[in-house]
Motif scaffolding. Structure first.
Motif, mmCIF file in Angstrom:
data_model
loop_
_atom_site.group_PDB
_atom_site.id
_atom_site.type_symbol
_atom_site.label_atom_id
_atom_site.label_comp_id
_atom_site.label_asym_id
_atom_site.label_seq_id
_atom_site.Cartn_x
_atom_site.Cartn_y
_atom_site.Cartn_z
ATOM 1 N N TYR A 99 -34.805 -55.945 -71.640
ATOM 2 C CA TYR A 99 -36.154 -55.400 -71.844
ATOM 3 C C TYR A 99 -36.203 -54.431 -73.011
ATOM 4 O O TYR A 99 -37.040 -54.566 -73.913
ATOM 5 C CB TYR A 99 -36.627 -54.701 -70.568
ATOM 6 C CG TYR A 99 -37.899 -53.908 -70.758
ATOM 7 C CD1 TYR A 99 -39.120 -54.550 -70.917
ATOM 8 C CD2 TYR A 99 -37.874 -52.505 -70.807
ATOM 9 C CE1 TYR A 99 -40.292 -53.825 -71.104
ATOM 10 C CE2 TYR A 99 -39.036 -51.779 -70.991
ATOM 11 C CZ TYR A 99 -40.236 -52.432 -71.147
ATOM 12 O OH TYR A 99 -41.392 -51.712 -71.353
ATOM 13 N N SER A 100 -35.316 -53.451 -73.016
ATOM 14 C CA SER A 100 -35.368 -52.384 -74.023
ATOM 15 C C SER A 100 -35.051 -52.893 -75.433
ATOM 16 O O SER A 100 -35.551 -52.343 -76.410
ATOM 17 C CB SER A 100 -34.399 -51.251 -73.661
ATOM 18 O OG SER A 100 -33.069 -51.729 -73.596
ATOM 19 N N ILE A 124 -41.969 -55.169 -67.558
ATOM 20 C CA ILE A 124 -43.235 -55.452 -68.252
ATOM 21 C C ILE A 124 -44.400 -55.274 -67.285
ATOM 22 O O ILE A 124 -45.449 -54.735 -67.640
ATOM 23 C CB ILE A 124 -43.249 -56.896 -68.794
ATOM 24 C CG1 ILE A 124 -42.030 -57.158 -69.671
ATOM 25 C CG2 ILE A 124 -44.533 -57.170 -69.583
ATOM 26 C CD1 ILE A 124 -41.853 -58.612 -70.046
ATOM 27 N N ALA A 125 -44.208 -55.720 -66.049
ATOM 28 C CA ALA A 125 -45.303 -55.752 -65.078
ATOM 29 C C ALA A 125 -45.497 -54.436 -64.323
ATOM 30 O O ALA A 125 -46.623 -54.103 -63.946
ATOM 31 C CB ALA A 125 -45.072 -56.882 -64.080
ATOM 32 N N PHE A 126 -44.402 -53.676 -64.116
ATOM 33 C CA PHE A 126 -44.492 -52.489 -63.266
ATOM 34 C C PHE A 126 -44.017 -51.236 -63.994
ATOM 35 O O PHE A 126 -43.186 -51.307 -64.903
ATOM 36 C CB PHE A 126 -43.642 -52.683 -62.001
ATOM 37 C CG PHE A 126 -44.062 -53.833 -61.137
ATOM 38 C CD1 PHE A 126 -45.057 -53.691 -60.188
ATOM 39 C CD2 PHE A 126 -43.459 -55.087 -61.286
ATOM 40 C CE1 PHE A 126 -45.448 -54.750 -59.394
ATOM 41 C CE2 PHE A 126 -43.843 -56.161 -60.495
ATOM 42 C CZ PHE A 126 -44.844 -55.991 -59.547
ATOM 43 N N GLU A 127 -44.557 -50.091 -63.568
ATOM 44 C CA GLU A 127 -44.138 -48.820 -64.145
ATOM 45 C C GLU A 127 -42.712 -48.492 -63.717
ATOM 46 O O GLU A 127 -42.304 -48.784 -62.593
ATOM 47 C CB GLU A 127 -45.081 -47.701 -63.698
ATOM 48 C CG GLU A 127 -46.497 -47.849 -64.239
ATOM 49 C CD GLU A 127 -47.385 -46.674 -63.870
ATOM 50 O OE1 GLU A 127 -46.880 -45.722 -63.217
ATOM 51 O OE2 GLU A 127 -48.574 -46.699 -64.226
ATOM 52 N N VAL A 131 -40.880 -56.047 -51.839
ATOM 53 C CA VAL A 131 -41.379 -54.673 -51.737
ATOM 54 C C VAL A 131 -42.092 -54.280 -53.020
ATOM 55 O O VAL A 131 -43.165 -53.658 -52.998
ATOM 56 C CB VAL A 131 -40.211 -53.693 -51.440
ATOM 57 C CG1 VAL A 131 -40.662 -52.243 -51.605
ATOM 58 C CG2 VAL A 131 -39.680 -53.913 -50.032
ATOM 59 N N LEU A 132 -41.518 -54.663 -54.154
ATOM 60 C CA LEU A 132 -42.126 -54.352 -55.449
ATOM 61 C C LEU A 132 -43.459 -55.065 -55.615
ATOM 62 O O LEU A 132 -44.430 -54.484 -56.114
ATOM 63 C CB LEU A 132 -41.164 -54.751 -56.572
ATOM 64 C CG LEU A 132 -41.537 -54.324 -57.991
ATOM 65 C CD1 LEU A 132 -41.585 -52.805 -58.105
ATOM 66 C CD2 LEU A 132 -40.537 -54.899 -59.004
ATOM 67 N N SER A 133 -43.513 -56.316 -55.185
ATOM 68 C CA SER A 133 -44.747 -57.088 -55.299
ATOM 69 C C SER A 133 -45.867 -56.510 -54.439
ATOM 70 O O SER A 133 -47.035 -56.489 -54.842
ATOM 71 C CB SER A 133 -44.488 -58.539 -54.890
ATOM 72 O OG SER A 133 -45.663 -59.316 -54.926
ATOM 73 N N ILE A 134 -45.507 -56.008 -53.263
ATOM 74 C CA ILE A 134 -46.516 -55.466 -52.335
ATOM 75 C C ILE A 134 -46.956 -54.061 -52.716
ATOM 76 O O ILE A 134 -48.150 -53.746 -52.728
ATOM 77 C CB ILE A 134 -45.971 -55.475 -50.889
ATOM 78 C CG1 ILE A 134 -45.705 -56.895 -50.422
ATOM 79 C CG2 ILE A 134 -46.960 -54.775 -49.941
ATOM 80 C CD1 ILE A 134 -44.931 -56.985 -49.115
ATOM 81 N N LYS A 180 -46.516 -50.224 -58.490
ATOM 82 C CA LYS A 180 -47.628 -49.773 -59.327
ATOM 83 C C LYS A 180 -47.568 -50.529 -60.643
ATOM 84 O O LYS A 180 -46.628 -50.331 -61.439
ATOM 85 C CB LYS A 180 -47.536 -48.258 -59.568
ATOM 86 C CG LYS A 180 -48.752 -47.690 -60.271
ATOM 87 C CD LYS A 180 -48.686 -46.170 -60.340
ATOM 88 C CE LYS A 180 -49.933 -45.598 -61.007
ATOM 89 N NZ LYS A 180 -49.885 -44.117 -61.096
ATOM 90 N N ARG A 181 -48.543 -51.357 -60.865
ATOM 91 C CA ARG A 181 -48.526 -52.213 -62.041
ATOM 92 C C ARG A 181 -48.998 -51.467 -63.292
ATOM 93 O O ARG A 181 -49.785 -50.528 -63.206
ATOM 94 C CB ARG A 181 -49.406 -53.452 -61.816
ATOM 95 C CG ARG A 181 -48.899 -54.327 -60.682
ATOM 96 C CD ARG A 181 -49.751 -55.572 -60.472
ATOM 97 N NE ARG A 181 -49.228 -56.343 -59.368
ATOM 98 C CZ ARG A 181 -48.308 -57.274 -59.470
ATOM 99 N NH1 ARG A 181 -47.785 -57.542 -60.667
ATOM 100 N NH2 ARG A 181 -47.882 -57.944 -58.418
ATOM 101 N N ARG A 182 -48.494 -51.928 -64.411
ATOM 102 C CA ARG A 182 -48.918 -51.343 -65.699
ATOM 103 C C ARG A 182 -50.347 -51.757 -65.988
ATOM 104 O O ARG A 182 -50.790 -52.837 -65.601
ATOM 105 C CB ARG A 182 -48.016 -51.841 -66.837
ATOM 106 C CG ARG A 182 -46.580 -51.288 -66.783
ATOM 107 C CD ARG A 182 -45.791 -51.811 -67.960
ATOM 108 N NE ARG A 182 -44.423 -51.338 -67.945
ATOM 109 C CZ ARG A 182 -44.022 -50.193 -68.472
ATOM 110 N NH1 ARG A 182 -44.907 -49.390 -69.063
ATOM 111 N NH2 ARG A 182 -42.749 -49.834 -68.433
ATOM 112 N N ASP A 183 -51.052 -50.890 -66.662
ATOM 113 C CA ASP A 183 -52.450 -51.197 -67.015
ATOM 114 C C ASP A 183 -52.502 -52.276 -68.086
ATOM 115 O O ASP A 183 -51.645 -52.362 -68.947
ATOM 116 C CB ASP A 183 -53.120 -49.919 -67.545
ATOM 117 C CG ASP A 183 -53.222 -48.859 -66.455
ATOM 118 O OD1 ASP A 183 -53.300 -49.242 -65.271
ATOM 119 O OD2 ASP A 183 -53.187 -47.658 -66.807
#
Length: 217
Positions: A31-32, A91-94, A208-211, A214-217
């Motif tokens: 990612y980075s 990419i999807a989550f904070e 757990v992450l999907s439920i 906190k998703r990125r804006d």
């Protein structure tokens, strides 16, 4: 006997931890460094998923025939390939949400692993029910990719999460029983157990992450 169980599980969890660590390092680097952009834009992501399935199949079907070194190599190849594919969660989550829910997932995993370890009951009877529900959940998830029903997606996340709670207890209980298998190379048992528990933890974490993530804006 209790000492042998503790020794077995400590080695199994050590291998599992090393696998998770390699996944985390590869995921963050992918990612980075921006490597994930090339993977997605060039259409390599599907190839990556196919490679993961191939490695899991090789691990599952050739486990008893391969040497301990080759089994360990397959385990780490899978953990690193999975790290590349899991880089997308950044990419999807904070990041803060990912870290917090990773810890929550570790605690949940630990509770059900402990249940599987301390119970005196043979949990082999759980297999048919757990894996039957899991297969049905996977099939429905694939169908929902085309339907796009968000409520069904949430329900499936919860169902599969609880199934993997049960699978975790079942796998730990099964690993304890495998030490009595004279046909199984005990040096490979730690890696086999680590692979099973690694997959259990990853699936718990992703649900757990999907439920709750906190998703990125």
């Amino acid at each position: 006997m209790e000492f042998e169980d503790n020794k077995l599980m400590s080695k199994t969890f050590f291998w599992m931890f090393i696998g998770l660590l390699s996944t985390a390092i590869v995921a963050w680097y992918t990612y980075s460094s921006g490597l994930f952009v090339d993977i997605i834009t060039n259409g390599y992501f599907n190839i990556l998923l196919i490679l993961e399935v191939v490695v899991v199949l090789l691990f599952s079907f050739l486990f008893k025939k391969l040497s301990p070194m080759l089994v360990a190599i397959l385990y780490f190849i899978y953990s690193m390939l999975n790290g590349v594919s899991l880089s997308t969660i950044f990419i999807a989550f904070e990041l803060g949400s990912i870290i917090q829910l990773f810890i929550v997932s570790a605690l949940l995993f630990g509770v059900f692993a402990l249940i599987g370890f301390i119970t005196k009951k043979d949990l082999s009877s759980w297999r048919t029910l757990l894996f039957g529900i899991l297969i049905a959940g996977v099939i429905l998830s694939l169908i929902n990719l085309f339907i796009g029903n968000s409520m069904l997606d949430l329900i499936l996340d919860w169902v599969i999460l609880f199934v993997f709670f049960g699978v975790t207890a079942y796998d730990v209980n099964t690993i304890k029983q495998l030490k009595f298998d004279s046909n199984l190379n005990q040096e490979k048992l730690y890696i086999y157990g680590a692979m099973q528990l690694y997959l259990d933890f990853i699936n718990i974490f992703l649900r757990v992450l999907s439920i709750f993530g906190k998703r990125r804006d």
